[in-house]
Design a protein around this motif. Structure first.
Motif, PDB file in Angstrom:
ATOM      1  N   CYS A  58      -0.894  -9.670  -3.776  1.00  0.00           N
ATOM      2  CA  CYS A  58      -1.821  -8.706  -4.179  1.00  0.00           C
ATOM      3  C   CYS A  58      -1.398  -7.792  -5.301  1.00  0.00           C
ATOM      4  N   SER A  59      -0.556  -8.289  -6.060  1.00  0.00           N
ATOM      5  CA  SER A  59       0.181  -7.605  -7.266  1.00  0.00           C
ATOM      6  C   SER A  59      -0.194  -8.402  -8.619  1.00  0.00           C
ATOM      7  N   PRO A  60      -0.232  -7.579  -9.727  1.00  0.00           N
ATOM      8  CA  PRO A  60      -0.451  -8.099 -11.054  1.00  0.00           C
ATOM      9  C   PRO A  60       0.982  -8.712 -11.361  1.00  0.00           C
ATOM     10  N   ARG A  61       1.056 -10.032 -12.228  1.00  0.00           N
ATOM     11  CA  ARG A  61       1.885 -10.386 -12.412  1.00  0.00           C
ATOM     12  C   ARG A  61       3.208  -9.846 -13.136  1.00  0.00           C
TER      13      ARG A  61
ATOM     14  N   ILE B 261      12.718  -7.437   1.853  1.00  0.00           N
ATOM     15  CA  ILE B 261      12.697  -8.281   0.677  1.00  0.00           C
ATOM     16  C   ILE B 261      11.489  -9.266   0.537  1.00  0.00           C
ATOM     17  N   ASN B 262      11.458  -9.999   1.735  1.00  0.00           N
ATOM     18  CA  ASN B 262      10.255 -10.985   1.943  1.00  0.00           C
ATOM     19  C   ASN B 262       8.977 -10.484   1.832  1.00  0.00           C
ATOM     20  N   PHE B 263       8.960  -9.189   2.760  1.00  0.00           N
ATOM     21  CA  PHE B 263       7.630  -8.656   2.688  1.00  0.00           C
ATOM     22  C   PHE B 263       7.131  -8.117   1.206  1.00  0.00           C
ATOM     23  N   TRP B 264       7.941  -7.569   0.266  1.00  0.00           N
ATOM     24  CA  TRP B 264       7.511  -7.110  -0.650  1.00  0.00           C
ATOM     25  C   TRP B 264       7.288  -8.424  -1.813  1.00  0.00           C
ATOM     26  N   LEU B 265       8.002  -9.418  -1.517  1.00  0.00           N
ATOM     27  CA  LEU B 265       7.741 -10.782  -2.516  1.00  0.00           C
ATOM     28  C   LEU B 265       6.410 -11.203  -2.105  1.00  0.00           C
ATOM     29  N   LYS B 266       6.016 -11.078  -0.778  1.00  0.00           N
ATOM     30  CA  LYS B 266       4.486 -11.583  -0.454  1.00  0.00           C
ATOM     31  C   LYS B 266       3.440 -10.592  -0.909  1.00  0.00           C
ATOM     32  N   VAL B 267       3.712  -9.394  -1.060  1.00  0.00           N
ATOM     33  CA  VAL B 267       2.815  -8.640  -1.685  1.00  0.00           C
ATOM     34  C   VAL B 267       2.732  -8.855  -3.011  1.00  0.00           C
ATOM     35  N   TYR B 268       3.874  -8.901  -3.747  1.00  0.00           N
ATOM     36  CA  TYR B 268       3.819  -9.454  -5.351  1.00  0.00           C
ATOM     37  C   TYR B 268       3.122 -10.617  -5.511  1.00  0.00           C
TER      38      TYR B 268
ATOM     39  N   ALA C  38      11.703  -0.787  -7.372  1.00  0.00           N
ATOM     40  CA  ALA C  38      11.762  -1.917  -6.304  1.00  0.00           C
ATOM     41  C   ALA C  38      12.868  -1.162  -5.052  1.00  0.00           C
ATOM     42  N   THR C  39      13.882  -0.625  -5.777  1.00  0.00           N
ATOM     43  CA  THR C  39      14.812   0.123  -4.680  1.00  0.00           C
ATOM     44  C   THR C  39      14.159   1.118  -3.846  1.00  0.00           C
ATOM     45  N   ARG C  40      13.112   1.605  -4.370  1.00  0.00           N
ATOM     46  CA  ARG C  40      12.067   2.805  -3.448  1.00  0.00           C
ATOM     47  C   ARG C  40      11.377   2.009  -2.501  1.00  0.00           C
ATOM     48  N   PHE C  41      10.733   0.881  -3.051  1.00  0.00           N
ATOM     49  CA  PHE C  41       9.871   0.265  -2.024  1.00  0.00           C
ATOM     50  C   PHE C  41      10.492  -0.596  -0.968  1.00  0.00           C
TER      51      PHE C  41
ATOM     52  N   ALA D 252      -4.384  -5.004   1.558  1.00  0.00           N
ATOM     53  CA  ALA D 252      -4.099  -5.387   0.364  1.00  0.00           C
ATOM     54  C   ALA D 252      -4.587  -6.663  -0.054  1.00  0.00           C
ATOM     55  N   LYS D 253      -4.252  -7.618   0.699  1.00  0.00           N
ATOM     56  CA  LYS D 253      -4.718  -8.928   0.328  1.00  0.00           C
ATOM     57  C   LYS D 253      -6.365  -8.914   0.101  1.00  0.00           C
ATOM     58  N   ALA D 254      -6.821  -8.377   1.341  1.00  0.00           N
ATOM     59  CA  ALA D 254      -8.192  -8.387   1.225  1.00  0.00           C
ATOM     60  C   ALA D 254      -9.087  -7.693   0.392  1.00  0.00           C
ATOM     61  N   LEU D 255      -8.217  -6.658  -0.343  1.00  0.00           N
ATOM     62  CA  LEU D 255      -9.014  -5.866  -1.441  1.00  0.00           C
ATOM     63  C   LEU D 255      -8.517  -6.406  -2.924  1.00  0.00           C
ATOM     64  N   THR D 256      -7.644  -7.405  -2.952  1.00  0.00           N
ATOM     65  CA  THR D 256      -7.476  -7.978  -4.143  1.00  0.00           C
ATOM     66  C   THR D 256      -8.343  -8.853  -4.479  1.00  0.00           C
ATOM     67  N   LYS D 257      -9.785  -8.257  -5.226  1.00  0.00           N
ATOM     68  CA  LYS D 257     -10.520  -8.993  -5.694  1.00  0.00           C
ATOM     69  C   LYS D 257     -11.300  -8.025  -6.816  1.00  0.00           C
ATOM     70  N   ASP D 258     -12.337  -8.789  -7.390  1.00  0.00           N
ATOM     71  CA  ASP D 258     -13.251  -7.885  -8.376  1.00  0.00           C
ATOM     72  C   ASP D 258     -12.555  -7.251  -9.279  1.00  0.00           C
ATOM     73  N   GLY D 259     -11.406  -7.299  -9.761  1.00  0.00           N
ATOM     74  CA  GLY D 259     -10.508  -6.697 -10.719  1.00  0.00           C
ATOM     75  C   GLY D 259      -9.680  -5.589 -10.327  1.00  0.00           C
ATOM     76  N   ILE D 260      -9.515  -5.548  -8.798  1.00  0.00           N
ATOM     77  CA  ILE D 260      -8.848  -4.756  -8.245  1.00  0.00           C
ATOM     78  C   ILE D 260      -7.602  -5.494  -7.441  1.00  0.00           C
ATOM     79  N   TYR D 261      -6.476  -4.778  -7.760  1.00  0.00           N
ATOM     80  CA  TYR D 261      -5.032  -5.174  -7.043  1.00  0.00           C
ATOM     81  C   TYR D 261      -4.803  -4.567  -5.650  1.00  0.00           C
ATOM     82  N   GLY D 262      -4.671  -5.379  -4.698  1.00  0.00           N
ATOM     83  CA  GLY D 262      -4.295  -4.519  -3.375  1.00  0.00           C
ATOM     84  C   GLY D 262      -3.328  -3.519  -3.415  1.00  0.00           C
ATOM     85  N   CYS D 263      -2.149  -3.977  -4.141  1.00  0.00           N
ATOM     86  CA  CYS D 263      -1.022  -2.890  -4.157  1.00  0.00           C
ATOM     87  C   CYS D 263       0.032  -3.912  -5.243  1.00  0.00           C
TER      88      CYS D 263
END
Length: 450
Positions: free
Chosen positions: A253-256, A243-250, A210-213, A188-199
């Motif tokens: 790899c994620s739009p704010r 919790i820390n994993f999804w914070l790292k993804v946010y 967020a509960t689901r994830f 996901a981090k590698a694909l966060t480029k060129d207008g694309i978000y990893g996740c």
């Protein structure tokens, strides 16, 4: 006792801006009277209201078409259909317990059904289920709405959460389909480029994304967001890791803006080709088809990642979307007859085809039907259907790994975990501090309705 608990629930409603349903007296076994109702369908007469959450056009249209057909065949019957988002529906029926503004029949989520049963708001559907064929339904799905031998809900369709990918982006960047969360994050981090978000990571407080994830991560390791004795479980090492994993993804790899996303905001990014990965059911297919049909050939799904590749397969989250009949209905016989008509083969297959692969059959004998299999999307996404079907057999509703419980409904509908993530992201609150506060708040809510 019931009155006292309902007063307590109204207090929770004021505090939380939504009502949490309390435990009530269980309904008496009404099978004998219900059987006579089911048998006396000739000359049906009366007006009923049906609340459902099929907000997408095709599904809504098929349900209306089925209602029109039923009314044509039963000219003394009128069916009023009202549509609400899942979040609006929860607020509508919980406040309706106090105001009396409730429908005759409705759809629901499994966690909500348990709350409805505890509030003594539903009638059993044993006779209807037997009439359709009890052995045609998954026992797991039926048990989600069963108390003391009475079945209060009937599954209409099934789906499961899986990982959606973009095959073209993975191939272009020489990346394999992730099997572990570590592999997922790196891809996901590698694909966060060129207008694309990893996740995108969604934390909007009008939904339970967020509960689901977080549940994905915790359940993939065999854990749970609830303890065995049904207390909130957000401060375990596994939950903190999640919790820390999804914070790292946010962060990486994620739009704010996803801090405020609900399910539609989240899915739309994938529909439009702006995210490489997402987690959802087969509804992703119809969304991409409507928004970016040129991307359909690159869309597919795989099992949700694990902590370690060697970990056992777990389905994580399965949703058996049911229908219920409310105790306040003056015409349960009409509700049952209409419900039964929705399982008529032609109507049922047309309904499932409204969102192919998104809605899987809740009764046996349909997936092998040639008419069902003839749908082009079902043929095109045969692999995705197989992945989702396998996941559906293994998973449960969020929190139902301990069996049906009202705590699971409160956890998903009160959005405490979403507030927790927003507090961490927006205010910089320490993860363990925020997790403990959210855990305590959930346990307070659990205790307030016991």
């Amino acid at each position: 006792m019931l009155r006292k608990r309902l007063v307590a629930l109204l207090m929770v409603s004021i505090l939380m801006l939504t009502l949490v349903v309390g435990c009530g007296q269980k309904a008496e076994n009404q099978n004998s009277t219900q059987s006579s109702e089911l048998e006396s369908q000739e000359g049906l007469s009366g007006e009923i209201t049906f609340w459902h959450s099929f907000t997408q056009g095709p599904r809504l249209e098929v349900i209306q078409k089925a209602a029109d057909k039923f009314m044509e065949e039963n000219p003394k019957v009128k069916i009023n259909i009202e549509t609400f988002s899942w979040d609006d529906f929860y607020n509508k029926w919980t406040t309706g317990l106090a105001t009396g503004n409730l429908p005759d029949m409705s759809t629901a989520l499994p966690g909500q059904v348990v709350e409805m049963i505890d509030a003594d708001a539903l009638i059993p559907l044993n006779d209807l289920i037997k009439e359709i064929g009890e052995d045609r339904f998954s026992e797991t799905a039926l048990n989600e709405g069963t108390v003391d031998g009475n079945r209060y809900s009937i599954p209409l369709y099934t789906h499961a959460q899986v990982m959606w990918i973009r095959k073209d982006l993975l191939e272009k960047n020489n990346l394999d389909v992730p099997k572990t969360w570590d592999q997922f994050y790196k891809a996901a981090k590698a694909l966060t480029k060129d207008g694309i978000y990893g996740c995108s990571f969604p934390c909007g407080t009008n939904d339970f994304m967020a509960t689901r994830f977080l549940n994905f991560y915790v359940r993939s390791a065999g854990g749970s967001l609830l303890t065995e004795d049904l207390k909130a479980n957000l401060t375990s090492n596994l939950a903190i890791d999640g919790i820390n994993f999804w914070l790292k993804v946010y962060k990486d790899c994620s739009p704010r803006d996803s801090v405020n996303y609900d399910v539609l905001d989240q899915a739309t990014l994938y529909y439009q080709g702006k995210t490489a990965f997402d987690f959802n059911s087969g509804f992703q297919i119809s969304g991409v088809a409507q928004n970016s049909p040129d991307l359909l050939e690159y869309v597919d799904c795989y099992p949700i990642p694990k902590i370690n590749e060697s970990d056992e397969d777990r389905g994580i989250e399965t949703s058996n979307i049911p229908m219920v009949i409310w105790k306040k209905s003056k015409h349960p016989e009409i509700c049952k007859a209409f419900m039964k008509s929705l399982y008529d083969e032609d109507i049922y297959i047309e309904f499932l085809h409204a969102t192919p692969v998104g809605m899987l059959p809740a009764i046996s004998g349909i997936s092998e039907n040639e008419n069902y299999k003839s749908n082009k999307m079902i043929q095109k996404f045969k692999h995705a259907e197989e992945v989702i079907t396998h996941a559906a057999k293994l998973g449960t509703a969020i929190g139902f790994e301990h069996g049906p419980n009202f705590q699971a409904g409160i956890m998903t509908n009160q959005h405490i975990i979403e507030w927790m993530f927003q507090d961490i992201i927006t205010n910089g609150t320490d993860v363990k501090t925020a997790a403990k506060a959210a855990e305590d708040k959930l346990n307070e809510l659990f205790e307030s309705v016991q």
